[in-house]
Design a protein around this motif. Sequence first.
Motif, PDB file in Angstrom:
ATOM      1  N   ASP A 616       0.837  -1.191   0.000  1.00 32.94           N
ATOM      2  CA  ASP A 616       0.000   0.000   0.000  1.00 32.94           C
ATOM      3  C   ASP A 616       0.872   1.240   0.000  1.00 32.94           C
ATOM      4  N   GLU A 617       0.762   2.034  -1.081  1.00 30.35           N
ATOM      5  CA  GLU A 617       1.691   3.152  -1.220  1.00 30.35           C
ATOM      6  C   GLU A 617       1.418   4.246  -0.202  1.00 30.35           C
ATOM      7  N   GLY A 618       0.143   4.425   0.153  1.00 28.99           N
ATOM      8  CA  GLY A 618      -0.196   5.460   1.131  1.00 28.99           C
ATOM      9  C   GLY A 618       0.519   5.217   2.459  1.00 28.99           C
ATOM     10  N   SER A 619       0.443   3.959   2.932  1.00 29.91           N
ATOM     11  CA  SER A 619       1.110   3.669   4.207  1.00 29.91           C
ATOM     12  C   SER A 619       2.614   3.826   4.067  1.00 29.91           C
ATOM     13  N   LEU A 620       3.135   3.444   2.888  1.00 29.67           N
ATOM     14  CA  LEU A 620       4.582   3.562   2.698  1.00 29.67           C
ATOM     15  C   LEU A 620       5.018   5.022   2.787  1.00 29.67           C
ATOM     16  N   ARG A 621       4.226   5.914   2.166  1.00 25.69           N
ATOM     17  CA  ARG A 621       4.575   7.336   2.229  1.00 25.69           C
ATOM     18  C   ARG A 621       4.636   7.808   3.669  1.00 25.69           C
ATOM     19  N   LYS A 622       3.594   7.451   4.444  1.00 27.43           N
ATOM     20  CA  LYS A 622       3.555   7.886   5.845  1.00 27.43           C
ATOM     21  C   LYS A 622       4.743   7.310   6.592  1.00 27.43           C
ATOM     22  N   HIS A 623       4.989   6.042   6.312  1.00 30.18           N
ATOM     23  CA  HIS A 623       6.066   5.358   7.012  1.00 30.18           C
ATOM     24  C   HIS A 623       7.409   6.030   6.729  1.00 30.18           C
ATOM     25  N   LEU A 624       7.663   6.336   5.450  1.00 30.10           N
ATOM     26  CA  LEU A 624       8.937   6.958   5.084  1.00 30.10           C
ATOM     27  C   LEU A 624       9.078   8.315   5.756  1.00 30.10           C
ATOM     28  N   ALA A 625       7.961   9.080   5.766  1.00 31.70           N
ATOM     29  CA  ALA A 625       8.032  10.427   6.323  1.00 31.70           C
ATOM     30  C   ALA A 625       8.263  10.385   7.828  1.00 31.70           C
ATOM     31  N   SER A 626       7.826   9.298   8.488  1.00 29.44           N
ATOM     32  CA  SER A 626       7.895   9.296   9.951  1.00 29.44           C
ATOM     33  C   SER A 626       9.065   8.483  10.484  1.00 29.44           C
ATOM     34  N   GLU A 627       9.784   7.772   9.625  1.00 28.64           N
ATOM     35  CA  GLU A 627      10.907   6.963  10.118  1.00 28.64           C
ATOM     36  C   GLU A 627      12.001   7.866  10.703  1.00 28.64           C
ATOM     37  N   ARG A 628      12.458   7.489  11.912  1.00 27.44           N
ATOM     38  CA  ARG A 628      13.475   8.307  12.601  1.00 27.44           C
ATOM     39  C   ARG A 628      14.786   7.553  12.697  1.00 27.44           C
ATOM     40  N   LYS A 629      15.836   8.338  12.809  1.00 25.87           N
ATOM     41  CA  LYS A 629      17.133   7.748  13.117  1.00 25.87           C
ATOM     42  C   LYS A 629      17.223   7.561  14.624  1.00 25.87           C
ATOM     43  N   ALA A 630      18.337   6.947  15.086  1.00 25.38           N
ATOM     44  CA  ALA A 630      18.513   6.720  16.520  1.00 25.38           C
ATOM     45  C   ALA A 630      18.440   8.043  17.285  1.00 25.38           C
ATOM     46  N   ASP A 631      18.949   9.136  16.677  1.00 22.93           N
ATOM     47  CA  ASP A 631      18.965  10.417  17.389  1.00 22.93           C
ATOM     48  C   ASP A 631      17.645  11.189  17.263  1.00 22.93           C
ATOM     49  N   GLY A 632      16.635  10.558  16.699  1.00 23.24           N
ATOM     50  CA  GLY A 632      15.319  11.183  16.650  1.00 23.24           C
ATOM     51  C   GLY A 632      15.077  12.077  15.448  1.00 23.24           C
ATOM     52  N   THR A 633      16.095  12.327  14.629  1.00 21.69           N
ATOM     53  CA  THR A 633      15.876  13.150  13.435  1.00 21.69           C
ATOM     54  C   THR A 633      15.295  12.262  12.327  1.00 21.69           C
ATOM     55  N   PRO A 634      14.575  12.865  11.369  1.00 21.89           N
ATOM     56  CA  PRO A 634      14.002  12.044  10.292  1.00 21.89           C
ATOM     57  C   PRO A 634      15.100  11.319   9.518  1.00 21.89           C
ATOM     58  N   ARG A 635      14.829  10.039   9.223  1.00 21.85           N
ATOM     59  CA  ARG A 635      15.825   9.286   8.462  1.00 21.85           C
ATOM     60  C   ARG A 635      15.819   9.729   6.998  1.00 21.85           C
ATOM     61  N   TYR A 636      14.625   9.903   6.446  1.00 17.55           N
ATOM     62  CA  TYR A 636      14.539  10.272   5.027  1.00 17.55           C
ATOM     63  C   TYR A 636      14.171  11.744   4.911  1.00 17.55           C
ATOM     64  N   THR A 637      15.175  12.566   4.719  1.00 17.00           N
ATOM     65  CA  THR A 637      14.973  14.001   4.590  1.00 17.00           C
ATOM     66  C   THR A 637      14.720  14.337   3.126  1.00 17.00           C
ATOM     67  N   PRO A 638      14.244  15.551   2.847  1.00 17.68           N
ATOM     68  CA  PRO A 638      14.109  15.944   1.438  1.00 17.68           C
ATOM     69  C   PRO A 638      15.426  15.793   0.691  1.00 17.68           C
ATOM     70  N   LEU A 639      16.540  16.030   1.377  1.00 18.81           N
ATOM     71  CA  LEU A 639      17.835  15.908   0.693  1.00 18.81           C
ATOM     72  C   LEU A 639      18.089  14.464   0.270  1.00 18.81           C
ATOM     73  N   VAL A 640      17.750  13.516   1.167  1.00 23.59           N
ATOM     74  CA  VAL A 640      17.881  12.099   0.798  1.00 23.59           C
ATOM     75  C   VAL A 640      16.985  11.818  -0.416  1.00 23.59           C
ATOM     76  N   GLY A 641      15.786  12.390  -0.387  1.00 23.88           N
ATOM     77  CA  GLY A 641      14.867  12.192  -1.495  1.00 23.88           C
ATOM     78  C   GLY A 641      15.450  12.708  -2.803  1.00 23.88           C
TER      79      GLY A 641
END
Lengths: 698, 74
Positions: A616-641
């Motif tokens: 399901d792409e909708g859940s994947l989008r939410k998941h990607l946007a909310s995934e955090r690194k160990a230090d709490g910052t977003p794992r997938y930033t616009p720059l990564v994108g």
Amino acid sequence: MTTVALLGNPNTGKTSVWNRLTGGSAKVGNYPGVTVERRVGALRKRPDIDVVDVPGAYSLVARSADEQIALDVALGLDGEPAPAVVVVCVDATQLVRSLYLLLQLQELGARCVVALTMTDEAGPAAPNATELAHVLGCAVVPVVGRTGAGVDALATAIITAVDAGAPAAPVVRWQPSPALAAQIATVRAALPASWPQTDALAVWALQCVGDDELIRVPAAVRAAVAAAAPTAALDDEVIAARYRWLDEQVAGLAKAKVDRRRTARVDRVLLHRGLGLVIFGAVMFVLFMSLFAWSEPAIAAVETAFGWVGDGARAVLPDGVIEDFVVDGVIGGVGSVVVFLPQILLLFFFLGLLEDFGYLARVAYLMDRIMRTMKLSGRAFVPMLSGFACAVPAVMATRTMERQRDRILTMLVIPLMTCSARLPVYTLVIAALFPSHTVGGLSTKSLLMVGMYGFSLVTSLAAAWVLARVVKPLRAKRLPFVIELPPYRAPRMRDVVRMMGTKTWAFLREAGTVILACTIALWALLYFPRELPAGSPDYQAQIAAAPSPEAKAELEHARDGALLENSYGARLGHAIEPAIEPLGFDWKIGVGIIGAFAAREVFVSTLGVIHGVGDDEGSLRKHLASERKADGTPRYTPLVGLSLMVFFALACQCMSTLAVIKRETGGYRWPAFVFGYMTVLAWVSSFLVFQIGSLLGY
Amino acid sequence: MLTLAEVERHAQVAIVAVDGERGFRRRLLELGLCPGTQVAITNIAPLGDPLEIEVRGGRLSIRKDEAAQIRVRR
Ligand SMILES: Nc1nc2c(ncn2[C@@H]2O[C@H](COP(=O)(O)OP(=O)(O)OP(=O)(O)O)[C@@H](O)[C@H]2O)c(=O)[nH]1
Ligand SMILES: [Mg+2]
């Protein structure tokens, strides 16, 4: 087996005549050493005689291996038996120029039969066949390739010539100067025993050998030519002598001037400064949209059909490895081949129509100015444009270019065009990772998408420019780029459909098998060992006990994610993580990139499974946007994108493209080069984007 | 010396010689552009290049810089 070869200038109706002579059932393969189509079919009236259709040539003089085919076929120098008879297609509207080739063949001692084609178009300008036969000293049969008129008589003439069997003697219509005669003697003495011992072959070597890319030319011949030191004056002498004879003996046989008024009228519109370009734009728009958008229902239908077949197989097969192999590996694999057919059929339908109508040559004429800035010719335009829909048919369309060097250069840059399979990846990344703003009334998200198209256009043009200069076999030779602008003709649906069939079949047989094998290998990589990692929860029991369908689906996604995470492919993803970390990617993206090799859009579904959210792409989008690194910052930033999109724009993440390039270049060398240069380009660019972006604080 | 690239549209000229590197000129000569042959420019592509020429009753497209290698006389 007796063979008969059909030779002639480009566009003189060889293939039409060949279709009529043989009934059109071809064994299509490639000429040895070059990927130029070789069609063989049995003569209808005498199935023991094979007729070979040879690509058009203005002359036997050759510089490259693909131009050498005409001579090799005519004399049987390529290992195939020499033809008993050479049928020369002579365009009745271009008498003198078409007969130049005949003179060369007769000088070499080939037994020739002339098929005088286009007699319908020549009308009163067509020469009298009997008079022409008398002058040329061989049978001349007027035919109309389009209707088949005269083809029976041509077959009879061919059979008579084959059965006569008497060795033909070289016929030379000019006297070499003493200097040339001495050079001929030097080279003739060096001709290998397996070649016909004729003066004409020595002349051929004197003209071709030197700055060439010919194959199978013995060193002794090369040495003899070097010793004879031919100059441009030799070409002047030989060519002028042949044309002088033709002008004196043949030119007068054309009693009237060919009527080109109809073509001139159409050209006044189609080549017009304003209107012509508008019509050109409209035609290209239709061609592009049909590949890009209108093929979509057919593609969806193929996908649905294979989905049904897969579901059907699942219903009858017992659960387990065999079931997954059959459904996901084999049926999915065949589906991933068949899914290309709508675009291939459509593109070759349009190409066939445009070519037959005479417009393809005009496209080359109109676009040459633009394409040559990239050291390409106007003929590269349609394949490059098609690349924006899909690289696979686009690479196949490069066959409309006559020079191998142009074909290869075009194939090298086509995979850089933003094909439609990249769109799902861009859509996912842009939707999930980029905030929505509007700049001057336009949303940043759509600007990004447009930006990716612009980026791909610029990089592909730049790549062509650079590759043409640095890759040695691609350096442009100073050869004249001459295209013939044929008269306009009504397209013939039968020929168009026949070509679509041939192309499709060749794709299935030669590229489809490779694509299928790769799909299955990739499936296995991401499937096995099919074990949950140690310490995983007992999904089976939990799924059985799930309180609601939603909870059950969630558990199943988690299990599939865990299984994939433990696959060999995912281990590979982990292994390459250090290499992709500087680009901002983690191992999950690595797995997605590996999966995307089957087809770029597979990136989205692979990423879904590895993130445990199913497809399901909708859940994947939410998941990607909310995934955090160990230090709490977003794992997938616009720059990564951005880095990821740049990577997908530039990397050759598509084995189907590589498979067709392999088919079209006849080896692994060029596909390996494409994969290598594009991967390096992608890595370096993404590296720069991510590192510079990070330094700037994004 | 006049070259084909400088000739105005529809003017009939005769080829005097073809210059350039050997492989290049050989190709043009073999297409029938040998000395003495009549040629005329019949059209210029909308983007200014290439040129459409009429030679020996057929139409060919040829780039301007290639036409500049063909010396002609009126
Ligand atoms: N009017 C007319 N058109 C013909 C005749 N023979 C062939 N054509 C058309 O001429 C065009 C070229 O014909 P082909 O048979 O593809 O020519 P070819 O010699 O195989 O061309 P290449 O393989 O490109 O060298 C097609 O549009 C044919 O329909 C003919 O006798 N009369
Ligand atoms: Mg053909």
